[in-house]
Design a protein around this motif. Structure first.
Motif, PDB file in Angstrom:
ATOM      1  N   PRO A   4      -9.419   8.742   6.861  1.00  0.00           N
ATOM      2  CA  PRO A   4     -10.012   7.479   7.678  1.00  0.00           C
ATOM      3  C   PRO A   4     -10.639   6.174   6.981  1.00  0.00           C
ATOM      4  N   LEU A   5     -11.286   6.332   6.118  1.00  0.00           N
ATOM      5  CA  LEU A   5     -11.947   5.480   5.233  1.00  0.00           C
ATOM      6  C   LEU A   5     -10.751   4.478   4.663  1.00  0.00           C
ATOM      7  N   PHE A   6      -9.953   5.372   4.202  1.00  0.00           N
ATOM      8  CA  PHE A   6      -8.589   4.238   3.632  1.00  0.00           C
ATOM      9  C   PHE A   6      -8.242   3.154   4.740  1.00  0.00           C
ATOM     10  N   TYR A   7      -8.071   3.650   5.889  1.00  0.00           N
ATOM     11  CA  TYR A   7      -7.539   2.812   6.932  1.00  0.00           C
ATOM     12  C   TYR A   7      -8.416   1.613   7.444  1.00  0.00           C
ATOM     13  N   LEU A   8      -9.715   2.142   7.385  1.00  0.00           N
ATOM     14  CA  LEU A   8     -10.703   1.224   7.461  1.00  0.00           C
ATOM     15  C   LEU A   8     -10.864   0.122   6.918  1.00  0.00           C
ATOM     16  N   ILE A   9     -10.477   0.160   5.625  1.00  0.00           N
ATOM     17  CA  ILE A   9     -10.368  -0.829   4.716  1.00  0.00           C
ATOM     18  C   ILE A   9      -8.928  -1.600   4.678  1.00  0.00           C
ATOM     19  N   ALA A  10      -7.817  -0.672   4.613  1.00  0.00           N
ATOM     20  CA  ALA A  10      -6.552  -0.983   4.546  1.00  0.00           C
ATOM     21  C   ALA A  10      -6.075  -1.951   5.779  1.00  0.00           C
ATOM     22  N   VAL A  11      -6.317  -1.662   6.805  1.00  0.00           N
ATOM     23  CA  VAL A  11      -5.885  -2.249   8.066  1.00  0.00           C
ATOM     24  C   VAL A  11      -6.539  -3.978   8.245  1.00  0.00           C
ATOM     25  N   PRO A  12      -7.726  -4.017   7.804  1.00  0.00           N
ATOM     26  CA  PRO A  12      -8.097  -5.459   7.651  1.00  0.00           C
ATOM     27  C   PRO A  12      -7.573  -6.343   6.356  1.00  0.00           C
ATOM     28  N   ALA A  13      -7.403  -5.515   5.488  1.00  0.00           N
ATOM     29  CA  ALA A  13      -7.029  -5.917   4.100  1.00  0.00           C
ATOM     30  C   ALA A  13      -5.325  -6.570   4.375  1.00  0.00           C
ATOM     31  N   VAL A  14      -4.520  -5.809   5.030  1.00  0.00           N
ATOM     32  CA  VAL A  14      -3.089  -6.280   5.524  1.00  0.00           C
ATOM     33  C   VAL A  14      -3.165  -7.480   6.380  1.00  0.00           C
ATOM     34  N   LEU A  15      -4.077  -7.099   7.332  1.00  0.00           N
ATOM     35  CA  LEU A  15      -4.332  -8.408   8.509  1.00  0.00           C
ATOM     36  C   LEU A  15      -4.696  -9.773   7.736  1.00  0.00           C
ATOM     37  N   VAL A  16      -5.379  -9.661   6.941  1.00  0.00           N
ATOM     38  CA  VAL A  16      -5.627 -10.788   6.065  1.00  0.00           C
ATOM     39  C   VAL A  16      -4.632 -11.399   5.315  1.00  0.00           C
ATOM     40  N   VAL A  17      -3.781 -10.885   4.690  1.00  0.00           N
ATOM     41  CA  VAL A  17      -2.678 -10.877   3.748  1.00  0.00           C
ATOM     42  C   VAL A  17      -1.577 -11.666   4.704  1.00  0.00           C
ATOM     43  N   GLY A  18      -1.444 -10.935   6.174  1.00  0.00           N
ATOM     44  CA  GLY A  18      -0.393 -11.450   6.928  1.00  0.00           C
ATOM     45  C   GLY A  18      -0.869 -12.984   7.518  1.00  0.00           C
ATOM     46  N   ILE A  19      -2.047 -12.837   7.827  1.00  0.00           N
ATOM     47  CA  ILE A  19      -2.877 -14.121   8.295  1.00  0.00           C
ATOM     48  C   ILE A  19      -2.450 -15.199   7.526  1.00  0.00           C
ATOM     49  N   GLY A  20      -2.912 -14.770   5.958  1.00  0.00           N
ATOM     50  CA  GLY A  20      -2.459 -15.798   4.880  1.00  0.00           C
ATOM     51  C   GLY A  20      -1.057 -16.303   4.904  1.00  0.00           C
ATOM     52  N   LYS A  21      -0.200 -15.312   5.095  1.00  0.00           N
ATOM     53  CA  LYS A  21       1.159 -15.745   4.928  1.00  0.00           C
ATOM     54  C   LYS A  21       1.697 -16.442   6.109  1.00  0.00           C
ATOM     55  N   GLY A  22       1.145 -16.185   7.255  1.00  0.00           N
ATOM     56  CA  GLY A  22       1.650 -16.688   8.544  1.00  0.00           C
ATOM     57  C   GLY A  22       1.026 -18.101   8.792  1.00  0.00           C
ATOM     58  N   GLY A  23      -0.007 -18.502   8.332  1.00  0.00           N
ATOM     59  CA  GLY A  23      -0.855 -19.661   8.734  1.00  0.00           C
ATOM     60  C   GLY A  23      -1.640 -20.463   7.759  1.00  0.00           C
ATOM     61  N   PHE A  24      -1.974 -19.902   6.402  1.00  0.00           N
ATOM     62  CA  PHE A  24      -2.720 -20.427   5.342  1.00  0.00           C
ATOM     63  C   PHE A  24      -1.982 -20.767   4.097  1.00  0.00           C
ATOM     64  N   ALA A  25      -0.286 -20.685   4.095  1.00  0.00           N
ATOM     65  CA  ALA A  25       0.242 -20.722   3.034  1.00  0.00           C
ATOM     66  C   ALA A  25       0.051 -19.630   1.943  1.00  0.00           C
ATOM     67  N   GLY A  26      -0.316 -18.404   2.493  1.00  0.00           N
ATOM     68  CA  GLY A  26       0.092 -17.078   1.663  1.00  0.00           C
ATOM     69  C   GLY A  26      -0.792 -17.047   0.581  1.00  0.00           C
ATOM     70  N   GLY A  27      -1.966 -17.831   0.277  1.00  0.00           N
ATOM     71  CA  GLY A  27      -2.756 -17.818  -0.794  1.00  0.00           C
ATOM     72  C   GLY A  27      -3.554 -16.429  -0.969  1.00  0.00           C
ATOM     73  N   LEU A  28      -3.790 -15.720   0.017  1.00  0.00           N
ATOM     74  CA  LEU A  28      -4.684 -14.715   0.264  1.00  0.00           C
ATOM     75  C   LEU A  28      -4.008 -13.241  -0.145  1.00  0.00           C
ATOM     76  N   GLY A  29      -2.809 -13.154  -0.806  1.00  0.00           N
ATOM     77  CA  GLY A  29      -2.345 -11.955  -1.149  1.00  0.00           C
ATOM     78  C   GLY A  29      -2.953 -11.299  -2.399  1.00  0.00           C
ATOM     79  N   ILE A  30      -3.794 -12.016  -3.078  1.00  0.00           N
ATOM     80  CA  ILE A  30      -4.559 -11.465  -4.109  1.00  0.00           C
ATOM     81  C   ILE A  30      -5.581 -10.726  -3.476  1.00  0.00           C
ATOM     82  N   VAL A  31      -6.040 -10.865  -2.331  1.00  0.00           N
ATOM     83  CA  VAL A  31      -7.133  -9.757  -1.992  1.00  0.00           C
ATOM     84  C   VAL A  31      -6.840  -8.551  -1.406  1.00  0.00           C
TER      85      VAL A  31
END
Length: 254
Positions: A7-34
């Motif tokens: 469960p700890l993995f998903y506690l970190i992984a879900v927000p991380a994937v959301l952030v990358v998706g948000i970056g690609k969808g609305g902020f020029a994708g620059g957050l993939g490094i996160v």
């Protein structure tokens, strides 16, 4: 279907994937490094990269559809060959690097580029090269760092930003470039066993977060201050980098 059950993995992984998706969808994708530095806090850097690649490929489909008519074709012809060479170098050296080395490398990348973001123009890379060698240096480095940590954006930006491309052409070129890079990486990732049943199963479970993230990014584009959002994400990136460096050097020195 097999997948990570911690469960700890998903506690970190879900927000991380959301952030990358948000970056690609609305902020020029620059957050993939996160993504990989955050995931590497709860799994190995090698597995983190393997899990993220199929997710990035899913995100790229949306990006390519949006920008297919707006990108610089002549520039792409010059960018992709050195990127492929960088990916191949990453694949050939992959089995010879330790987990601690990858933690130190990814942690260093995270720290350098978060500090570069925070300090802005006060950190300059004064490497004066003709356009051809500069393209090979930065795009090749982009391919390599993209292979090991999906962190190919910053080196590419060093080459592209001084060109002062039209905004739409710039975003379209970067989007198409990374779609090509990510789909090319599927070949060596598959050959190296990075697309295992467990990794693919975990990627499938996280795919909805990727789609939601992209849609959230589109929605947030006009509603959220991009500067504030990026600052917050780079704080997370800096902290993750510190943790990875600590873990990597602890293994080396311990």
């Amino acid at each position: 279907m097999t997948f990570i059950t911690d469960p700890l993995f998903y506690l970190i992984a879900v927000p991380a994937v959301l952030v990358v998706g948000i970056g690609k969808g609305g902020f020029a994708g620059g957050l993939g490094i996160v993504a990989v530095p955050l995931l590497a806090l709860v799994t190995s850097p090698i597995q983190a990269a393997g899990i993220m690649l199929p997710i990035l490929c899913v995100m790229d489909v949306t990006g390519v559809k949006a920008w297919l008519r707006r990108w610089d074709r002549s520039l792409m012809v010059r960018l992709l060959p050195p990127a492929m060479v960088g990916i191949i170098i990453g694949a050939l050296t992959f089995r010879y690097v330790s987990e601690s080395f990858l933690e130190i490398l990814i942690g260093t990348i995270a720290l350098v580029f978060s500090l570069r973001y925070w300090l802005g123009g006060r950190i300059k890379l004064n490497i004066s090269l003709p356009d051809g060698p500069a393209c090979w240096l930065w795009s090749g480095m982009s391919g390599y760092t993209s292979f090991v940590a999906h962190a190919g954006g910053p080196p590419l930006m060093v080459y592209l930003l001084p060109k002062k491309l039209d905004k739409s052409i710039f975003v379209g070129t970067v989007t198409i470039y990374f779609a090509g890079v990510n789909y090319f990486k599927l070949i060596p990732y598959g050959m190296l066993g990075q697309l295992s049943a467990e990794n693919l199963g975990t990627s499938l479970l996280l795919a909805p977060a990727a789609i939601i993230g992209v849609k959230l990014g589109v929605w947030m584009h006009e509603r959220v201050n991009a500067v504030l959002f990026n600052r917050l994400m780079y704080v997370f990136l800096f902290c993750a980098g510190l943790k990875l460096l600590w873990d990597g050097w602890s293994q080396v020195l311990g």
